[in-house]
Write an enzyme that holds these catalytic residues in place. Structure first.
Site, short mmCIF file in Angstrom:
data_model
loop_
_atom_site.label_atom_id
_atom_site.label_comp_id
_atom_site.label_asym_id
_atom_site.label_seq_id
_atom_site.Cartn_x
_atom_site.Cartn_y
_atom_site.Cartn_z
N ASN A 112 0.80 -1.23 0.00
CA ASN A 112 0.00 0.00 0.00
C ASN A 112 0.84 1.28 0.00
O ASN A 112 0.46 2.26 -0.63
CB ASN A 112 -0.99 -0.02 1.17
CG ASN A 112 -0.32 -0.15 2.51
OD1 ASN A 112 0.76 -0.72 2.61
ND2 ASN A 112 -0.95 0.37 3.53
N GLY A 185 2.54 -6.28 6.62
CA GLY A 185 1.51 -6.87 5.77
C GLY A 185 0.32 -7.32 6.58
O GLY A 185 0.06 -6.81 7.68
N SER A 186 -0.38 -8.30 6.04
CA SER A 186 -1.64 -8.71 6.67
C SER A 186 -1.40 -9.61 7.88
O SER A 186 -0.34 -10.25 8.00
CB SER A 186 -2.48 -9.47 5.64
OG SER A 186 -1.76 -10.60 5.21
N GLU A 207 4.49 -5.82 11.53
CA GLU A 207 3.67 -4.61 11.40
C GLU A 207 2.42 -5.01 10.62
O GLU A 207 2.46 -5.15 9.40
CB GLU A 207 4.45 -3.52 10.64
CG GLU A 207 5.69 -3.03 11.37
CD GLU A 207 5.36 -2.10 12.54
OE1 GLU A 207 4.24 -1.58 12.60
OE2 GLU A 207 6.24 -1.91 13.40
N CYS A 241 -2.80 1.41 6.37
CA CYS A 241 -2.99 0.48 7.50
C CYS A 241 -3.61 1.19 8.71
O CYS A 241 -4.32 0.58 9.49
CB CYS A 241 -1.68 -0.18 7.88
SG CYS A 241 -0.38 1.01 8.22
N GLU A 329 -10.97 -5.84 7.91
CA GLU A 329 -10.35 -4.53 7.67
C GLU A 329 -10.78 -4.07 6.28
O GLU A 329 -10.68 -4.83 5.31
CB GLU A 329 -8.83 -4.70 7.73
CG GLU A 329 -8.06 -3.41 7.51
CD GLU A 329 -6.54 -3.64 7.52
OE1 GLU A 329 -6.08 -4.78 7.69
OE2 GLU A 329 -5.82 -2.64 7.33
P1 NAD Z 1 0.22 -9.26 2.51
O1 NAD Z 1 0.32 -9.90 3.83
O2 NAD Z 1 -0.66 -9.86 1.49
O3 NAD Z 1 1.67 -9.16 1.82
C1 NAD Z 1 2.80 -8.66 2.50
C2 NAD Z 1 4.03 -9.35 1.98
O4 NAD Z 1 3.96 -10.74 2.22
C3 NAD Z 1 4.29 -9.18 0.49
O5 NAD Z 1 5.66 -8.85 0.29
C4 NAD Z 1 3.96 -10.53 -0.09
O6 NAD Z 1 4.76 -10.88 -1.21
C5 NAD Z 1 4.25 -11.49 1.04
N1 NAD Z 1 3.36 -12.65 1.03
C6 NAD Z 1 2.07 -12.70 0.61
N2 NAD Z 1 1.57 -13.97 0.77
C7 NAD Z 1 2.56 -14.69 1.31
C8 NAD Z 1 2.67 -16.06 1.73
N3 NAD Z 1 1.65 -16.93 1.60
N4 NAD Z 1 3.84 -16.48 2.24
C9 NAD Z 1 4.88 -15.63 2.37
N5 NAD Z 1 4.84 -14.34 1.99
C10 NAD Z 1 3.71 -13.88 1.46
O7 NAD Z 1 -0.15 -7.77 2.87
P2 NAD Z 1 -0.46 -6.60 1.88
O8 NAD Z 1 -1.70 -6.96 1.14
O9 NAD Z 1 0.75 -6.22 1.12
O10 NAD Z 1 -0.77 -5.40 2.88
C11 NAD Z 1 -2.04 -5.20 3.41
C12 NAD Z 1 -2.04 -5.43 4.90
O11 NAD Z 1 -0.86 -4.90 5.47
C13 NAD Z 1 -3.19 -4.73 5.59
O12 NAD Z 1 -3.71 -5.58 6.57
C14 NAD Z 1 -2.53 -3.52 6.25
O13 NAD Z 1 -3.21 -3.04 7.37
C15 NAD Z 1 -1.19 -4.07 6.57
N6 NAD Z 1 -0.20 -3.00 6.67
C16 NAD Z 1 0.35 -2.74 7.87
C17 NAD Z 1 1.27 -1.71 7.99
C18 NAD Z 1 1.89 -1.40 9.32
O14 NAD Z 1 2.83 -0.60 9.32
N7 NAD Z 1 1.42 -1.95 10.42
C19 NAD Z 1 1.64 -0.98 6.88
C20 NAD Z 1 1.09 -1.30 5.65
C21 NAD Z 1 0.17 -2.32 5.55
#
Ligand code: NAD
Length: 454
Positions: A112, A185-186, A207, A241, A329
């Site tokens: 994001n 990430g998520s 995070e 996020c 979310e």
């Molecule tokens: P995501 O978890 O889908 O992806 C994050 C990372 O994980 C990516 O680099 C992706 O390639 C990798 N990934 C995806 N699936 C995987 C798997 N099965 N195994 C290993 N790695 C994998 O998250 P997103 O869609 O990029 O981001 C959205 C989420 O992130 C939202 O929930 C948001 O709130 C959160 N977020 C948090 C912060 C924070 O600072 N706390 C900041 C930005 C986003």
């Protein structure tokens, strides 16, 4: 992959990164790279999100540059050995704590804010004297490839290397022997990362996300609340996020607040061509979000266009706790508004969700403010403001419970990539006999006196 990690480990053992001027050099290299290539970086973000150079600067590059500036300003102090006092039982020793980099670290970024979520942790890792492998999110492909190109050309891969990829590559990376994993990430993928790290007992910072509420009390300044909250929600089309995920407003204030909110949305004139609106990242998220739209509840907005992955800023009213928009979310430009009659109701309902990453309280009453701050647990947040707490490097940024583990930015970023090694340093000119056997009653009496315990 393995070749790069091994090369980084060998380089780390050379002790080169322990030198603070070396770290400052690398931070300067990153700062210069971001400045010199701002146009190319903005082009990447425009291609991926239709996001403007203005927002790219405000929400991505400036955040990273500020972290670099803050780290450079304090790095000597943060890296210094810290003296602590020694208890009498250990006389005549000295005691001190040595901040030590962890080693070779893996940073996994989210989509994001691809530059910010990838590079802000890297700044902290380098400032603390680590080497870094960065795996940016693959979803914004233009930003991932521009980061890989620029960084891999400018940096020695033994210090900082970008490895692009999606699930397969990330899974392979998670099987390597890193000294630290920093993931943004998520919550779902956070659990995968946490499990993989647990197998090797690798320390992690997670995070993550969650549903961040904005609570508007009976006595809030509604005009200012609407101004700040609407900007924070629709920034990046809600794909933030810490965006306010839903509004909880005192029922006596709802209509007045909605009037101000609509005025703010209209004044902002959100549109791609006005450079102040951002595309939904992909069709999967577009479909997920349009599935939450509900014509019967739409107060403003509701339009969408799949070809452009556009969803208008939307506010939903008359929303119950079991509405589809309250099930996960939102992470998009949809803002459900729920009402309450008293603060007990707010506390009970917010506690039904996992602990949020952020929480915002809009009130003019310090009793209300203090009650919310005391009784609700969340990562961080703001009073009469939303989102902006992330921009203060003196505030550690991170979640709690399901919204994350650990925090970063500023000193807390340095801390999360540092091991604090505790040392007792003793001269050899004296050794008190008391702890050595043969033990005796007299020695025990002295021991008790020495420790001054009950
Ligand atoms: P995501 O978890 O889908 O992806 C994050 C990372 O994980 C990516 O680099 C992706 O390639 C990798 N990934 C995806 N699936 C995987 C798997 N099965 N195994 C290993 N790695 C994998 O998250 P997103 O869609 O990029 O981001 C959205 C989420 O992130 C939202 O929930 C948001 O709130 C959160 N977020 C948090 C912060 C924070 O600072 N706390 C900041 C930005 C986003």
């Amino acid at each position: 992959m393995k070749k790069h990690i091994d090369a980084q480990k060998t380089f780390f053992f050379s002790q080169a990164t322990k030198d603070v001027s070396f770290r400052i050099n690398e931070l300067n290299r990153l700062a210069k790279l971001l400045k010199d290539n701002e146009a190319a970086l903005s082009k990447g973000i425009l291609d991926d999100f239709k996001k403007s150079a203005f927002e790219n600067y405000l929400t991505e590059l400036a955040v990273v540059q500020q972290d670099i500036k803050e780290a450079k300003r304090n790095i000597h102090r943060w890296s210094r050995r810290q003296k602590v006092s020694t208890n009498i039982a250990n006389f005549p020793a000295k005691s001190y704590i040595i901040p030590e980099p962890l080693g070779t670290c893996l940073v996994i970024g989210a989509w994001n804010y691809p530059y910010q979520t990838s590079l802000a942790p890297v700044v902290a890792a380098i400032a603390a004297g680590n080497t870094v492998i960065l795996k940016p999110s693959e979803l914004p492909s233009a930003t991932s490839s521009i980061m890989a190109k620029l960084i891999n050309e400018a940096f020695d891969p033994r210090i900082f290397k970008v490895i692009e990829g999606s699930v397969d590559e990330t899974t392979a990376l998670l099987n390597q022997d890193f000294d630290k994993i920093f993931f943004t990430g998520s919550t779902t993928v956070g659990k995968i990362v946490y499990k993989a790290a647990a197998e090797k007992l690798i320390p992690v910072t997670l995070e993550l996300g969650g549903k961040s509420p904005a609570i508007i009390a009976e006595d809030a300044n509604l005009k200012m609340t609407a101004k700040r909250l609407i900007w924070a929600k629709f920034l990046n089309s809600g794909q933030t996020c810490i965006a306010p995920d839903y509004v909880l407003i005192h029922k006596s204030q709802e209509q007045e607040f909605l009037k101000h909110a609509i005025a703010e949305i209209e004044n902002a004139a959100y549109a791609f061509e006005n450079d102040n609106y951002v595309q939904i990242i992909n069709e999967r998220n577009f479909d997920r979000l349009t599935g939450m739209l509900d014509a019967s509840k739409t107060h403003i907005g509701g339009d969408s266009n799949k070809a452009d992955r556009y969803i208008a800023p939307t506010m939903l009213t008359n929303i119950s706790w079991d509405h589809p928009s309250m099930k996960e979310e939102i992470f998009g430009p949809i803002l459900p508004v729920l009402t309450f009659s008293d603060l007990d109701e707010v506390i009970t309902n917010v506690r039904k969700f996992p602990k949020p990453l952020s929480l915002y309280i809009f009130t003019s009453n310090s009793t209300t403010k203090n009650r919310m701050l005391k009784e609700l647990s969340f990562g961080g947040g703001a009073v009469n403001e939303a989102v902006m707490h992330i921009s203060n490097p003196h505030l550690p940024f991170g979640g709690v419970g399901a919204s994350g583990i650990g925090s970063y930015h500023g000193k807390s970023g340095f801390d999360c990539f540092t091991h604090y090694k505790s040392i007792m340093d003793k001269p050899t000119w004296i050794e008190l006999p008391i702890k050595f056997s043969p033990y005796s009653k007299t020695k025990l009496t002295w021991l008790r006196r020495l420790f001054k315990l009950q």
